[in-house]
Design an enzyme around this catalytic site. Structure first.
Site, short mmCIF file in Angstrom:
data_model
loop_
_atom_site.label_atom_id
_atom_site.label_comp_id
_atom_site.label_asym_id
_atom_site.label_seq_id
_atom_site.Cartn_x
_atom_site.Cartn_y
_atom_site.Cartn_z
N HIS A 19 16.63 -80.57 -67.29
CA HIS A 19 17.08 -80.43 -65.89
C HIS A 19 15.93 -79.90 -65.02
O HIS A 19 15.72 -80.38 -63.91
CB HIS A 19 18.25 -79.43 -65.79
CG HIS A 19 19.54 -79.87 -66.41
ND1 HIS A 19 20.16 -79.16 -67.40
CD2 HIS A 19 20.34 -80.94 -66.17
CE1 HIS A 19 21.30 -79.75 -67.74
NE2 HIS A 19 21.43 -80.85 -67.02
N LYS B 213 34.10 -83.36 -69.56
CA LYS B 213 33.73 -82.48 -70.66
C LYS B 213 34.41 -81.13 -70.41
O LYS B 213 34.69 -80.78 -69.27
CB LYS B 213 32.22 -82.24 -70.64
CG LYS B 213 31.39 -83.50 -70.50
CD LYS B 213 29.95 -83.14 -70.17
CE LYS B 213 29.10 -84.37 -69.90
NZ LYS B 213 27.76 -84.05 -69.42
N ARG C 66 17.64 -90.52 -69.24
CA ARG C 66 16.99 -90.27 -70.54
C ARG C 66 16.89 -91.61 -71.24
O ARG C 66 16.20 -92.50 -70.79
CB ARG C 66 17.82 -89.27 -71.35
CG ARG C 66 17.63 -87.85 -70.88
CD ARG C 66 18.69 -86.95 -71.41
NE ARG C 66 19.97 -87.28 -70.78
CZ ARG C 66 21.00 -86.46 -70.71
NH1 ARG C 66 20.92 -85.26 -71.22
NH2 ARG C 66 22.11 -86.83 -70.12
N SER D 127 22.22 -80.83 -72.72
CA SER D 127 22.95 -79.57 -72.90
C SER D 127 23.77 -79.62 -74.18
O SER D 127 23.85 -78.65 -74.94
CB SER D 127 23.88 -79.31 -71.71
OG SER D 127 23.16 -79.27 -70.52
P1 ADP Z 1 26.61 -84.65 -66.06
O1 ADP Z 1 27.82 -84.09 -66.75
O2 ADP Z 1 26.84 -84.98 -64.62
O3 ADP Z 1 25.90 -85.75 -66.82
P2 ADP Z 1 24.44 -82.92 -66.88
O4 ADP Z 1 24.26 -81.49 -66.54
O5 ADP Z 1 24.59 -83.29 -68.32
O6 ADP Z 1 25.63 -83.40 -66.00
O7 ADP Z 1 23.21 -83.75 -66.31
C1 ADP Z 1 22.93 -83.80 -64.93
C2 ADP Z 1 21.89 -84.87 -64.69
O8 ADP Z 1 20.67 -84.48 -65.30
C3 ADP Z 1 22.24 -86.24 -65.28
O9 ADP Z 1 21.77 -87.25 -64.40
C4 ADP Z 1 21.48 -86.27 -66.57
O10 ADP Z 1 21.18 -87.61 -66.96
C5 ADP Z 1 20.21 -85.52 -66.14
N1 ADP Z 1 19.50 -84.95 -67.28
C6 ADP Z 1 19.92 -83.95 -68.10
N2 ADP Z 1 19.00 -83.71 -69.06
C7 ADP Z 1 17.97 -84.57 -68.83
C8 ADP Z 1 16.72 -84.84 -69.46
N3 ADP Z 1 16.36 -84.21 -70.56
N4 ADP Z 1 15.93 -85.80 -68.94
C9 ADP Z 1 16.32 -86.49 -67.85
N5 ADP Z 1 17.47 -86.29 -67.19
C10 ADP Z 1 18.30 -85.36 -67.67
#
Ligand code: ADP
Length: 169
Positions: free
Chosen positions: A19, A43, A95, A133
């Site tokens: 993030h 989730k 990703r 996460s």
């Molecule tokens: P959501 O539940 O909306 O997917 P997340 O907190 O998991 O929320 O992720 C928020 C955003 O950050 C999403 O677009 C996710 O693809 C991106 N993201 C999270 N980790 C990474 C990473 N390691 N590389 C690129 N983008 C990421």
């Protein structure tokens, strides 16, 4: 000239170095960044909304004050949240290919709902491409070292969270 305001929405359960890498890449592109911590999600988050917001706030201090960063929770439709804060841009991270289909559908839906708001996709550095996460929580829960994927603060909070959960089980 209008300011370029972006919203970076997510669950941030908890915020990872992946993030942070996306945040770092967004800052040179905008005048203001609003990190939207989503309350409702399919989730079931491990951290409460208040905890997730507090951890994101603490984490973004590392970026200094070059561009204002605001952290807010939201529990409505993402495009409505974005409109309310005056954003013209939504930032999402990509990703692996596995993210693509979901992100593609979400961007298409949001563009129908709010044609003036553009979704921009950024890729994290290859060091963090595989960090999520969910993965971090799983590794920590099973006693693995997550120092490469999250800040020391998040590592400690997460380790403590699982210790407490184990104790109350
Ligand atoms: P959501 O539940 O909306 O997917 P997340 O907190 O998991 O929320 O992720 C928020 C955003 O950050 C999403 O677009 C996710 O693809 C991106 N993201 C999270 N980790 C990474 C990473 N390691 N590389 C690129 N983008 C990421």
């Amino acid at each position: 000239m209008t300011a370029h305001i972006a919203v970076y929405p997510g669950t941030f359960d908890p915020i990872t170095k992946g993030h942070c890498d996306i945040i770092k890449r967004t800052l040179p592109l905008v005048d203001k960044l609003i990190i939207g911590v989503a309350q409702h999600s399919e989730k079931t988050p491990l951290f409460t909304l208040d905890e997730r917001v507090a951890l994101v706030k603490e984490q973004v201090q590392e970026f200094g004050s070059q561009v204002p960063i605001d952290v807010q929770s939201f529990d409505k439709l993402l495009v409505d949240f974005a409109k309310n804060v005056g954003a013209q841009m939504l930032v999402r991270g990509l990703r692996a290919v596995s993210d693509f289909e979901y992100e593609f559908k979400m961007a298409a839906m949001n563009s129908r709902l709010a044609p003036n708001i553009e979704t921009v996709f950024l890729m994290a550095s290859d060091k963090y491409q595989f960090v999520s996460s969910r993965f971090v929580k799983e590794v920590c829960r099973l006693g693995g070292d997550i120092s490469d994927f999250v800040s020391p603060k998040i590592r400690d909070v997460l380790t403590e969270k699982y210790r407490t959960v184990r104790h109350t089980e």
